[in-house]
Design an enzyme around this catalytic site. Structure first.
Site, PDB file in Angstrom:
ATOM      1  N   ALA A 163       5.833   3.075   4.413  1.00  0.00           N
ATOM      2  CA  ALA A 163       5.695   4.427   3.873  1.00  0.00           C
ATOM      3  C   ALA A 163       7.047   5.064   3.571  1.00  0.00           C
ATOM      4  O   ALA A 163       7.166   6.290   3.565  1.00  0.00           O
ATOM      5  CB  ALA A 163       4.884   5.315   4.817  1.00  0.00           C
ATOM      6  N   GLU A 182      10.243   3.034  -1.383  1.00  0.00           N
ATOM      7  CA  GLU A 182       9.167   2.783  -2.335  1.00  0.00           C
ATOM      8  C   GLU A 182       9.305   3.483  -3.677  1.00  0.00           C
ATOM      9  O   GLU A 182       8.971   2.883  -4.715  1.00  0.00           O
ATOM     10  CB  GLU A 182       7.832   3.183  -1.697  1.00  0.00           C
ATOM     11  N   ARG A 192      -4.052   6.437  -1.314  1.00  0.00           N
ATOM     12  CA  ARG A 192      -2.736   6.809  -1.851  1.00  0.00           C
ATOM     13  C   ARG A 192      -2.704   6.677  -3.370  1.00  0.00           C
ATOM     14  O   ARG A 192      -1.985   7.425  -4.044  1.00  0.00           O
ATOM     15  CB  ARG A 192      -1.622   5.990  -1.197  1.00  0.00           C
ATOM     16  N   GLN A 245       6.829  -6.223  10.194  1.00  0.00           N
ATOM     17  CA  GLN A 245       7.232  -4.834  10.023  1.00  0.00           C
ATOM     18  C   GLN A 245       6.608  -3.931  11.087  1.00  0.00           C
ATOM     19  O   GLN A 245       6.921  -2.741  11.132  1.00  0.00           O
ATOM     20  CB  GLN A 245       6.796  -4.333   8.642  1.00  0.00           C
TER      21      GLN A 245
END
Length: 759
Positions: A519, A714, A311, A198
């Site tokens: 993200a 996500e 996070r 990624q």
């Protein structure tokens, strides 16, 4: 119009026919060598002797490398330079690579690796959260703390108060395509690396370091991955570096892939958490103060654990306006796999924490949990009262775009929640063995990298003289449909059919300094970068054609009462020496974040959603089933509704799997026992809800994103929390006590919870 259409995935036919080419499918040149790692058989200790004689003379073996054979940097960490490719004397988890076998085939390399004789001075490993806390084994000097208001003082004044503690298990990525890499040496000691990653630029960086070369000597190409889910953001570094180092030494192509067992034993997982909470609230369930303590089991190396734990803290509020909150986070170092990014990147653990609190408050007060959740929602963006002036998260960011109340209201009606809740209660009164549960949970998820400089993207767009368009950008395709969405953006900008646009492999030689496709920002960042490049070319062509308005639409270019096909217009521009190529760039505005102070605006905007799940459990066995799921999700003005709904469905199932069936188990020596499909249970097709309703919220992003869309990668995973919450609701029908359900809520845990409630 290309944007907003239900367009099929560009590689869909290739996927279903098996024609899609992945890293392991790339034809290899004659003489290609293959690698396998020799792995540690203990979790902690010092290597006292390594006998590789049998390995060196095994069939097909060409070479064997240990750490001392590496000429340059022996590190594959994405962060703290604390993760050697090969162990340097000490081992830190069971499965850590100690040596590399170079052989003429994959099978020969794997067989030979098992012939090594390694002696250790074995030490007692630190495996659990309790052991790490007792040993003060951590990645920062002390815990990280975010605060808003005065939680301690307000807890002392609270009308009602409950405390709790619960465990949240990790999760294996279980991508269909395991880790794989191919390094092909070039002239002048350059290297081309084909990676299943990624983050191509990070691969480029780590390979360059390992070869002792500048980054311009390494080119990384990624056509597609067979799934990533965060597991290929940093964990692919080791394979690519290993292949490149051996390719440089032997001057031949080198390939490596993990078999499934090795993949699960060697690579990191979603972080396991324990969350303690102390919450004060009034008679209606409004939270007066809350104190969270997060314990994150990070593994042996830092990897991405600090931003993951950050996070989790940033999502400890989820969709709720907390006036007084304290969030404490311990980042614990253990002798287990180095845990890493996983879809949601810590956010799901934070959201689970506050949703557990909402359920506990509701149980204590004897109220419907939805009523308690409503008492605590952030006010809608347009309904923030003059008295409030503003509403902020525990880290000081104003919430001005909340639509969670409206979405929950709409889902409550469309899912027939209240009637079904009554039906569940009636069922449970009549049935002593089978119990049902239902829960509606919301999601508010922040979109942006919390490391601010990663919020940038580049693109390269070529328009050829025949009107065809070729583009590259920094994002990677892992099945999510990013390439299709970005192609739609280009087609929309030029007003041409989608089939005119071709996107080729992500390539660090075409678009440099890329950020990871993570993200949830792939479409946001790369879509805007491509739009920027297209607008530059479009403006040049328009200026050449006319001084008045030029319209690109329906495959035509209209100006001054004239009409040309797009191909005719660009052909004329080419013949008049107008540049038809451009780079594009985008940097997310308005984000700034101080992670040490725990204050700022780490996110450009929030994505919202809500889910209702109904379950049934067998109280005699703990077996359970999801009967129905209803989801309403906010994608802004969706670039591609079909792809987005697919992401929402997949995210829900993956989230439910994390919290119900996917259990990771280590023995007392630190040996991962659940390292194959036979022992690690991801959801099967039969585990999807029998009734599965997914709808997109009709709205647009208030932030200036690409065509007012919102990220979707996500946030949907957290809809699976409603399944875990519904299981708790079903167990509650077995007695008066709070179910106190840990995750994953396996059949065994469900059964034990039922037995506790029945005394």
């Amino acid at each position: 119009m290309s944007v907003g259409k239900n367009t099929a995935h560009d590689a869909g036919p290739l996927h279903v026919t098996g024609a899609a080419r992945y890293t392991d499918d790339i034809p290899t040149p004659r003489g290609t060598l293959y690698l396998a790692s020799g792995l540690s058989s203990i979790a902690k200790g010092a290597i006292t002797a390594v006998n590789l004689d049998a390995v060196r003379v095994a069939d097909g073996v060409v070479d064997v490398l240990v750490a001392g054979d590496l000429l340059h940097d022996n590190d594959v960490s994405p962060s703290n330079h604390d993760e050697p490719l090969l162990a340097t004397g000490d081992v830190h988890y069971l499965g850590q690579p100690i040596f590399l076998v170079v052989a003429t085939s994959h099978l020969a390399a794997r067989k030979a690796a098992r012939l090594a004789k390694v002696a250790y001075n074995e030490q007692t490993p630190i495996l659990t959260i309790d052991e790490a806390m007792a040993a003060n084994s951590r990645f920062e000097d002390g815990p990280r703390i975010y605060t808003k208001g005065d939680a301690e003082a307000q807890l002392g004044k609270a009308t009602n108060r409950v405390q709790g503690s619960f465990e949240i298990g990790g999760q294996e990525h279980f991508y269909l395509e395991g880790h794989a890499a191919l390094a092909v040496p070039q002239e002048g000691s350059d290297m081309v690396v084909h990676a299943s990653s990624q983050h191509p630029t990070e691969i480029q960086h780590k390979v360059a370091e390992a070869l002792g070369r500048p980054m311009n000597a390494v080119r990384v190409e990624v056509r597609r991955m067979g799934g990533g889910f965060g597991g290929k953001e940093s964990q692919g570094n080791a394979l690519c570096v290993a292949c490149a180092v051996v390719a440089q030494k032997h001057h031949v192509p080198v390939k490596m892939r993990y078999d499934r067992d090795d993949d699960m034993i060697v690579t990191g997982k979603r972080h396991e958490f324990r969350i303690d909470y102390d919450v004060g609230f009034d008679a209606r369930g409004r939270i007066q103060a809350v104190d969270f303590v997060h314990y994150a089991r990070c593994g042996w190396a830092q990897d991405l654990s600090l931003p993951v734990a950050d996070r989790a803290m940033l999502h400890a509020d989820n969709a709720y306006n907390l006036d007084h909150a304290r969030i404490t986070s311990h980042r614990l170092k253990t002798n287990t796999q180095s845990n890493t990014a996983f879809r949601g990147f810590g956010g799901p653990q934070g959201v689970v924490g506050i949703e557990r609190v909402m359920d506990h408050i509701a149980h204590h007060l004897g109220l419907d949990a939805l009523q308690v959740r409503r008492e605590n929602f952030y006010a809608s963006g347009g309904n923030i009262s003059a008295k409030m002036k503003s509403q902020t998260t525990p880290y000081g960011m104003e919430v001005t775009d909340s639509i969670v109340r409206e979405m929950v209201d709409a889902l409550e009606v469309s899912s027939d929640y209240q009637a079904r809740r009554r039906s569940v209660s009636e069922w449970n009164d009549k049935n002593p063995v089978l119990k049902r549960g239902i829960s509606l949970t919301p999601v508010k998820f922040g979109i942006s990298f919390t490391l601010t400089h990663l919020n940038q993207a580049g693109a390269l767009v070529h328009v050829y003289q025949d009107g065809s368009i070729h583009l590259n950008h920094g994002g990677t395709e892992m099945g999510q449909g990013l390439f299709t969405k970005v192609a739609q953006v280009a087609a929309q900008c030029f007003g041409v059919p989608l089939d005119v646009v071709k996107i080729t492999a992500t390539d660090t030689g075409k678009v440099p300094n890329t950020s990871a496709t993570a993200a949830s920002s792939g479409s946001d960042l790369n879509g805007m970068a491509v739009l920027n490049a297209c607008e530059k070319i479009k403006a040049r062509v328009a200026k050449f054609l006319s001084n008045s308005e030029v319209v690109f639409e329906g495959g035509l270019v209209r100006f001054d009462k004239q009409e040309l096909s797009f191909a005719e217009a660009v052909s004329k521009a080419y013949q008049n020496r107008i540049s038809l190529s451009a780079t594009g760039f985008y940097a997310t505005p308005d984000v700034q974040w101080d992670r040490i102070k725990g204050h700022g605006r780490p996110f450009f905007y929030f994505a919202y959603g809500a889910a209702v799940t109904e379950v049934v459990i067998d109280t005699l066995t703990g077996e359970n089933r999801i009967l129905r799921a209803d989801i309403l999700h906010d994608c802004g003005r969706s670039l591609n509704p079909a792809l987005d709904i697919g992401q929402i469905e997949g995210g829900y199932v993956q989230g439910a799997g994390w919290l119900t069936t996917e259990e990771l188990i280590w023995d007392a020596r630190g040996n991962l026992k659940t390292h194959a499909p036979s022992t690690y249970k991801i959801p099967a097709t039969s585990d999807r809800p029998e009734v599965f309703n997914v709808a997109l919220w009709d709205g647009e992003n208030r932030a200036e994103t690409v065509f007012k869309s919102k990220a979707v990668g996500e946030p949907p995973l957290m809809h699976g929390i409603s399944a875990w919450s519904a299981l708790s609701n079903a167990i509650a029908a077995c007695g008066d006590a709070y179910p106190d359900l840990d995750a994953p809520a396996t059949a065994e845990r469900v059964l034990m919870a039922c037995q506790r409630l029945r005394g």
